[in-house]
Design an enzyme around this catalytic site. Structure first.
Site, PDB file in Angstrom:
ATOM      1  N   GLU A 142     -12.519  -2.774  -1.553  1.00 29.15           N
ATOM      2  CA  GLU A 142     -12.775  -3.780  -0.512  1.00 29.15           C
ATOM      3  C   GLU A 142     -14.275  -4.108  -0.379  1.00 29.15           C
ATOM      4  O   GLU A 142     -14.909  -3.786   0.624  1.00 29.15           O
ATOM      5  CB  GLU A 142     -12.221  -3.298   0.841  1.00 29.15           C
ATOM      6  CG  GLU A 142     -10.719  -3.137   0.848  1.00 29.15           C
ATOM      7  CD  GLU A 142     -10.151  -2.784   2.216  1.00 29.15           C
ATOM      8  OE1 GLU A 142     -10.915  -2.329   3.090  1.00 29.15           O
ATOM      9  OE2 GLU A 142      -8.938  -2.954   2.419  1.00 29.15           O
ATOM     10  N   GLU A 291      -2.543  -1.712  -0.765  1.00 30.98           N
ATOM     11  CA  GLU A 291      -2.483  -0.825   0.408  1.00 30.98           C
ATOM     12  C   GLU A 291      -1.685  -1.530   1.483  1.00 30.98           C
ATOM     13  O   GLU A 291      -1.839  -2.737   1.684  1.00 30.98           O
ATOM     14  CB  GLU A 291      -3.883  -0.577   0.986  1.00 30.98           C
ATOM     15  CG  GLU A 291      -4.823   0.161   0.082  1.00 30.98           C
ATOM     16  CD  GLU A 291      -6.193   0.388   0.735  1.00 30.98           C
ATOM     17  OE1 GLU A 291      -6.341   0.181   1.956  1.00 30.98           O
ATOM     18  OE2 GLU A 291      -7.119   0.752   0.003  1.00 30.98           O
TER      19      GLU A 291
HETATM   20  C1  GAL Z   1      -8.559  -0.072   4.120  1.00 28.85           C
HETATM   21  C2  GAL Z   1      -9.321   0.811   3.147  1.00 28.85           C
HETATM   22  C3  GAL Z   1      -8.702   2.199   3.066  1.00 28.85           C
HETATM   23  C4  GAL Z   1      -8.435   2.730   4.443  1.00 28.85           C
HETATM   24  C5  GAL Z   1      -7.559   1.743   5.203  1.00 28.85           C
HETATM   25  C6  GAL Z   1      -7.199   2.197   6.597  1.00 28.85           C
HETATM   26  O1  GAL Z   1      -9.298  -1.163   4.518  1.00 28.85           O
HETATM   27  O2  GAL Z   1      -9.335   0.253   1.867  1.00 28.85           O
HETATM   28  O3  GAL Z   1      -9.579   3.053   2.355  1.00 28.85           O
HETATM   29  O4  GAL Z   1      -9.628   2.918   5.110  1.00 28.85           O
HETATM   30  O5  GAL Z   1      -8.248   0.537   5.319  1.00 28.85           O
HETATM   31  O6  GAL Z   1      -6.425   1.225   7.263  1.00 28.85           O
END
Ligand code: GAL
Length: 659
Positions: A142, A291
């Site tokens: 990100e 994710e």
């Molecule tokens: C994302 C990030 C992850 C984790 C997640 C938590 O933005 O890539 O590493 O922090 O958020 O919601």
């Protein structure tokens, strides 16, 4: 199709790994993303690489039938690095250097940092480049930091020199006679802090894009020297996040991926689908959901859980919009660290949490439906054009507190989503060949290529919806020396005489079907209807300037048509207008359904079709299927009407005779 989670073996003693991976396998997972923050474990001191543990983790996953996506750890430079080279730490707009101990604390332009990145990525590439269990690489994590250090400023000035060639040229494009801003030396040009000259602000975003692109490209070039050609490289973008131009960043990647979080509240599929479609549009192919939230997050104002069943529904919603993989963040939380309260599948005791069972259901369903889904992707007759420069420009000069580019975009997307009309969200400069209807919300910045592409689209029989603020600016974020929509006026059949930010709602009436009355808000343009144009809606009595003047126009050109919507219609009128415009364009919904039930369709090149039906509502729903179908989870014939429980999902294919 892939199902998996982000896993951090480096957080745990190795004796825990076997049980972790066994539970992954039991949940039907077949992919895991690892290592994207593990730099200090991989290189505990400068030049001392320790990758054995990582190889053991990859092998353990593989022994359990789980493939690996390997992350380069450059979002988390280790303390020995930042201590020895403090200039690698990013500087914020107040001149403060980032502290060690959070992440993304690097300066993307630091030559020293780039060199350390090169070394760790190369060490990983040498070790894992030919590893048969690694199917893809994720670069960094990100990208999101902006740095204001002197190094960045110098680079920015060099960038401007390349772009404008002479300082006179820059002064002219930015109208720097205004407020005595004129520059006579490149070194005088600042990095904009806060609101600044709109031309400078736009170039700064272009520079940020170029900086990250160079940073990313370095890693790609190293990996490509060592990895097998079929292994892909991606980055996990953040949906609508707009620090840089994602079309440019994605051009260098093999596939697009994003991280979908809801934060507070529940999924609104009529808006969230647009972000999946945006990500699919980055490379105009299916994408990875790298994710997503297992229940709740830890960073929102209220970290509520998604309702029972909604996590599974959300996975199928992603697949319906073209996801080839769904990965949860994260598998199991470290006992310490900043994200202790985040949702996970496994508790601190190493045992499944309640949500594990819900996710457990996705794996077997995916393997049942996997063959049918393979090679399929969403196909749309409607495109919505999206542009980062337009977004930036609007965001910096909203003119009305509530003017939000994304909300305006969703205003056009939602009525289509509610009717199960698939949409491609694509760059405003992408080809429009395959579409019946193109919507170009807030197409502020025009260049000749874009004008030509839209004109040809309409001449070729396409229907085009242009909206407010179109054609105000050039590619340097300067006003065009014409009235809106500038070079599109003839095509649109109207010219904007004046625009108004609205303090209160303004009544208007439309005649696209029967006469309908409603309101508009936020922004209103008084349209002068051109020779071949027609007014489709007009303002009623309001501020005197707008009274009885056209608000929406239409003009036919050969078999094609252009609409111009000069205001922000209320929800009911917007629905009515979008229904009219999509019907006129001959666009068909995938299937009719009751409120809250989403129907997506994925089609293969050979016409093989899969439908994904999701009841996002809290009430049971019924659907009349227009064909006899097979339930792909059970491979059995389906009865119509089909019952869907709250958050229920069905994945179906027309029975052989109907396909
Ligand atoms: C994302 C990030 C992850 C984790 C997640 C938590 O933005 O890539 O590493 O922090 O958020 O919601």
């Amino acid at each position: 199709m892939r199902l998996g989670a982000a896993w951090y073996p480096e957080h745990w003693p190795e004796e825990h790994w076997t049980e972790d991976v066994r539970l992954m396998r039991e949940a039907g997972m077949n992919v895991s993303r690892i290592a994207e923050f593990a730099w200090s474990t991989m290189e505990p001191a400068e030049g001392q690489f320790n990758l054995d543990w990582l190889e053991r983790a990859v092998s353990l996953l593989a022994d359990n039938g789980i493939a690996t996506v390997l992350g380069t750890p450059t979002a988390a430079p280790p303390a020995w690095l930042t201590q020895a080279h403090p200039t690698t730490l990013a500087v914020d707009e107040y001149g403060r250097r980032a502290q060690h101990g959070n992440r993304c604390h690097y300066c993307v332009n630091s030559p020293i940092y780039l060199d350390f990145c090169r070394q760790i990525v190369e060490a990983m590439a040498i070790r894992f480049g030919q590893n048969p269990h690694i199917i893809g690489w994720q670069l960094d994590n990100e990208y999101n930091r902006v740095c204001y250090c002197e190094e960045c400023r110098r680079e920015f000035q060099q960038f401007l020199k390349k772009r404008f060639d002479t300082i006179e040229n820059l002064n002219q494009h930015w109208s720097t006679a205004y407020w005595s801003e004129a520059y006579n030396d490149w070194r005088q040009i600042p990095i904009p802090i806060g609101y600044h000259n709109p031309g400078l602000m736009l170039e700064w975003r272009r520079f940020i894009t170029e900086s990250y692109r160079r940073y990313q490209h370095q890693q790609i070039a190293i990996l490509r020297r060592y990895i097998k050609p079929e292994v892909w490289i991606t980055h996990n973008f953040m949906g609508w996040f707009d620090l840089f131009d994602h079309y440019e960043m994605a051009a260098d990647l093999d596939l697009a991926a994003w991280d979908n979080y809801i934060g507070t509240g529940q999924l609104d599929y009529t808006a969230n689908g647009a972000v999946h479609d945006l990500t699919r549009g980055l490379k105009r192919q299916n994408f990875w959901l790298m994710e997503t939230q297992p229940g709740h997050v830890n960073w929102s104002s209220i970290n509520n859980d998604l309702n029972h069943g909604a996590v599974r529904a959300m996975a199928w919603h992603a697949i319906g919009h073209g996801a080839e993989a769904v990965l949860y963040w994260q598998w199991r939380s470290a006992l310490g660290g900043q994200e202790q309260y985040h949702g996970t599948l496994i508790g601190p005791d190493g045992k499944p949490r309640l949500l594990y069972q819900e996710i457990h259901q996705i794996g077997p369903d995916l393997s049942q439906a996997g063959d049918a889904l393979s090679g399929t992707s969403p196909k749309a007759e409607v495109a919505m054009l999206h542009s980062y420069p337009d977004r930036w420009s609007v965001m910096w000069q909203k003119h009305h507190r509530d003017f939000d580019y994304i909300q305006h975009f969703i205003h056009y997307y939602r009525p289509l989503a509610e009717r199960n009309i698939p949409v491609d969200v694509i760059s405003d400069h992408a080809s429009l060949d395959d579409y019946k209807l193109v919507i170009a919300p807030c197409l502020l910045i025009l260049d000749d290529k874009l004008v030509e592409s839209l004109t040809q689209f309409v001449k070729g029989g396409g229907h085009l919806i242009l909206t407010l603020r179109t054609g105000m600016k050039d590619e340097y974020n300067a006003l065009l020396p014409s009235r809106q929509p500038g070079p599109l006026s003839r095509l649109a059949g109207c010219r904007v005489e004046e625009y108004y930010a609205l303090e209160k709602e303004v009544p208007l009436f439309s005649i696209w079907r029967d006469v309908e009355r409603g309101n508009c808000s936020i922004w209103a343009e008084r349209l002068e209807v051109g020779d071949e144009g027609h007014a489709l809606a007009s303002y009623a009595k309001s501020n005197g300037w707008l009274d009885n003047k056209a608000a929406v126009t239409m003009r036919d050109e050969r078999a094609g048509r252009a609409y111009y919507v000069g205001t922000w219609l209320d929800e009911t009128m917007q629905r009515s207008f979008m229904e009219f415009a999509s019907d006129e364009a001959g666009v068909k919904p995938v299937m009719d359904s009751s409120k809250g039930v989403e129907v997506c369709r994925r089609v293969a090149e050979d016409g093989r079709t899969v439908y994904i039906l999701i009841n996002h509502s809290r009430e049971p729903a019924q659907l009349d299927l227009p064909f006899s179908a097979t339930n792909l989870f059970t491979q059995k014939a389906l009865e119509t009407p089909l019952d869907l429980e709250p958050n229920g999902v069905a994945v179906i294919a027309p029975a052989a005779s109907d396909n």
